[in-house]
Design an enzyme around this catalytic site. Sequence first.
Site, PDB file in Angstrom:
ATOM      1  N   GLU A 171      10.213 111.223  55.742  1.00  0.00           N
ATOM      2  CA  GLU A 171       8.929 111.519  56.651  1.00  0.00           C
ATOM      3  C   GLU A 171       9.709 111.667  57.829  1.00  0.00           C
ATOM      4  OE1 GLU A 171       6.793 107.865  55.393  1.00  0.00           O
ATOM      5  OE2 GLU A 171       5.684 108.719  57.338  1.00  0.00           O
ATOM      6  N   GLY A 227      -0.201 103.548  55.371  1.00  0.00           N
ATOM      7  CA  GLY A 227      -0.257 102.113  55.792  1.00  0.00           C
ATOM      8  C   GLY A 227       0.336 101.799  57.616  1.00  0.00           C
ATOM      9  N   LYS A 270      10.271 103.482  50.352  1.00  0.00           N
ATOM     10  CA  LYS A 270      10.450 104.064  51.080  1.00  0.00           C
ATOM     11  C   LYS A 270      11.587 103.187  51.938  1.00  0.00           C
ATOM     12  CE  LYS A 270       7.239 104.823  55.556  1.00  0.00           C
ATOM     13  NZ  LYS A 270       6.054 104.966  55.764  1.00  0.00           N
ATOM     14  N   SER A 273       6.955  99.532  51.848  1.00  0.00           N
ATOM     15  CA  SER A 273       8.546 100.220  52.734  1.00  0.00           C
ATOM     16  C   SER A 273       8.891  99.215  53.490  1.00  0.00           C
ATOM     17  CB  SER A 273       7.076 100.410  53.828  1.00  0.00           C
ATOM     18  OG  SER A 273       7.629 101.140  54.932  1.00  0.00           O
ATOM     19  N   ASP A 292      11.463 107.343  56.047  1.00  0.00           N
ATOM     20  CA  ASP A 292      10.871 107.175  56.858  1.00  0.00           C
ATOM     21  C   ASP A 292      11.878 107.306  58.300  1.00  0.00           C
ATOM     22  OD1 ASP A 292       9.096 107.666  58.833  1.00  0.00           O
ATOM     23  OD2 ASP A 292       7.860 106.208  57.778  1.00  0.00           O
ATOM     24  N   LYS A 311      -2.478 109.070  57.175  1.00  0.00           N
ATOM     25  CA  LYS A 311      -3.093 107.290  57.997  1.00  0.00           C
ATOM     26  C   LYS A 311      -5.236 107.725  58.183  1.00  0.00           C
ATOM     27  CE  LYS A 311       0.661 106.643  58.737  1.00  0.00           C
ATOM     28  NZ  LYS A 311       1.921 105.331  59.682  1.00  0.00           N
ATOM     29  N   LYS A 359      13.058 102.868  56.232  1.00  0.00           N
ATOM     30  CA  LYS A 359      12.785 103.163  57.367  1.00  0.00           C
ATOM     31  C   LYS A 359      14.527 103.521  58.042  1.00  0.00           C
ATOM     32  CE  LYS A 359       8.364 102.199  58.817  1.00  0.00           C
ATOM     33  NZ  LYS A 359       7.657 103.171  59.326  1.00  0.00           N
ATOM     34  N   ASP A 411       4.184 112.603  59.038  1.00  0.00           N
ATOM     35  CA  ASP A 411       3.474 111.380  59.786  1.00  0.00           C
ATOM     36  C   ASP A 411       2.659 111.435  61.566  1.00  0.00           C
ATOM     37  OD1 ASP A 411       2.129 109.056  60.141  1.00  0.00           O
ATOM     38  OD2 ASP A 411       4.040 108.230  60.039  1.00  0.00           O
TER      39      ASP A 411
HETATM   40  O1  OSB Z   1       5.251 104.883  60.142  1.00  0.00           O
HETATM   41  O2  OSB Z   1       4.712 104.991  58.596  1.00  0.00           O
HETATM   42  C1  OSB Z   1       4.946 104.330  59.326  1.00  0.00           C
HETATM   43  C2  OSB Z   1       3.889 101.137  59.879  1.00  0.00           C
HETATM   44  C3  OSB Z   1       3.251 101.064  61.184  1.00  0.00           C
HETATM   45  C4  OSB Z   1       3.005 103.087  62.244  1.00  0.00           C
HETATM   46  C5  OSB Z   1       4.047 103.993  61.633  1.00  0.00           C
HETATM   47  C6  OSB Z   1       4.167 103.334  60.220  1.00  0.00           C
HETATM   48  C7  OSB Z   1       4.216 102.480  59.618  1.00  0.00           C
HETATM   49  C8  OSB Z   1       4.781 101.777  58.188  1.00  0.00           C
HETATM   50  C9  OSB Z   1       4.090 100.634  56.851  1.00  0.00           C
HETATM   51  O3  OSB Z   1       5.677 102.738  57.255  1.00  0.00           O
HETATM   52  C10 OSB Z   1       3.930 100.637  56.028  1.00  0.00           C
HETATM   53  C11 OSB Z   1       3.615  99.516  55.904  1.00  0.00           C
HETATM   54  O4  OSB Z   1       1.607  99.478  55.996  1.00  0.00           O
HETATM   55  O5  OSB Z   1       3.335  99.325  54.438  1.00  0.00           O
HETATM   56 MG    MG Z   2       5.684 106.975  58.926  1.00  0.00          MG
END
Ligand code: OSB
Ligand code: MG
Length: 366
Positions: A215, A292, A162, A136, A189, A264, A164, A240
């Site tokens: 996402e 994650g 992925k 990510s 995401d 998660k 952001k 999510d």
């Molecule tokens: O939106 O998936 C998410 C981390 C913390 C809170 C929300 C998210 C995330 C990540 C990180 O996208 C994913 C990772 O642990 O590599």
């Molecule tokens: Mg997410």
Amino acid sequence: MKILRIEQFDYSVPFLHPFQTSYGCTTEKQASIYVLHDESGVRGVGELDALPHPDYIEEYLSTARATIATYLIPLLLKKEWHRPEEIGAFFAGIQGNFMAKAALETAAWDCFARVQKQPLYQILGGTKRPIHVGISFGIESSISTLIKKVQTAIDQGYTRVKLKIKPGYDYGPLSAIREAFPSLSLMADANSAYQKEEDWTIFRQLDTLQLAMIEQPFGAREFTRHAALQRQMHTPICLDETIRSVEDVQTAAALGSCRAINLKLPRVGGITAAQAILQEATQQGMLVWLGGMYELGVGRALNLHFSSLAELIFPGDLSATNRYFAADIVTPEAKMGQGALMIPDSIGIGVTVHHDKFQTNYRLFT
Ligand code: OSB
Ligand code: MG
């Protein structure tokens, strides 16, 4: 089984690279590890992964620590149980607070697996196999830096990327990655960032990029708005923040809000709840994959065991330790080999916590 004593270890572990979030720049992962001691002296460990601020979901680290100390631990201590599926019922009178519940519930699963002298994946009915994982990326200073980082990740063996996104940082970087890597499994995401009606038009453009999914474009409770978008898009919408329970899966399925779910363990209250969601969503024809929360070694090991379940084929947000940290609180660390991570081998979640490193606080509950 009966838990007689619980220890809480708070940690602050420096990130290798600072993280840009809506609350500013984060330079460390804060978490707590809960160690459950049962009557025969067997221990089980669980990680609390709530984030420092209520910007992802309502629950955050200090509220979760308080919920655990004030409500959940007294409900768990000295109660008799036989299977970890029973732990949820002890907490039934406490609303929400899923991350707090997950920290103790997952520790109970580890404890149970250690009493049974089996690795957790066997108890869960999973299969030992290499776990293919994705990576990510946050917002990068330039497109060329981003492309270089994606290339490095592919070289390291990550099989899905992925990114952001937010209004103003979406089609540009995504189309640049798509152009450089035409066959890469790529997704975005948005973490609920598309709040204004005029931000929507971007999704028609994103729909041309062959993304594996997008996402959480909208807010956590916006089932109908996500459904309206999914009707207009070929790209699957993945939820999510929205999905906390089996009922949320049923609502999303009935309305057509998504075709995929980022599952998660912390967000839904632990393993038993996650198993039920996985089953329901799979039956509804949704693609489920494991998300994650920048986990430390305990949460990462737990995620690796859960990833052994047959339904979880799409690569999770489950990086090697060295993606986020120079050093972790557990051995063995998770290392990428031949494009995959291995499930730790010994009993329980299969890792040992070293309490001396990065510890900031300690509490004992009896
Ligand atoms: O939106 O998936 C998410 C981390 C913390 C809170 C929300 C998210 C995330 C990540 C990180 O996208 C994913 C990772 O642990 O590599
Ligand atoms: Mg997410």
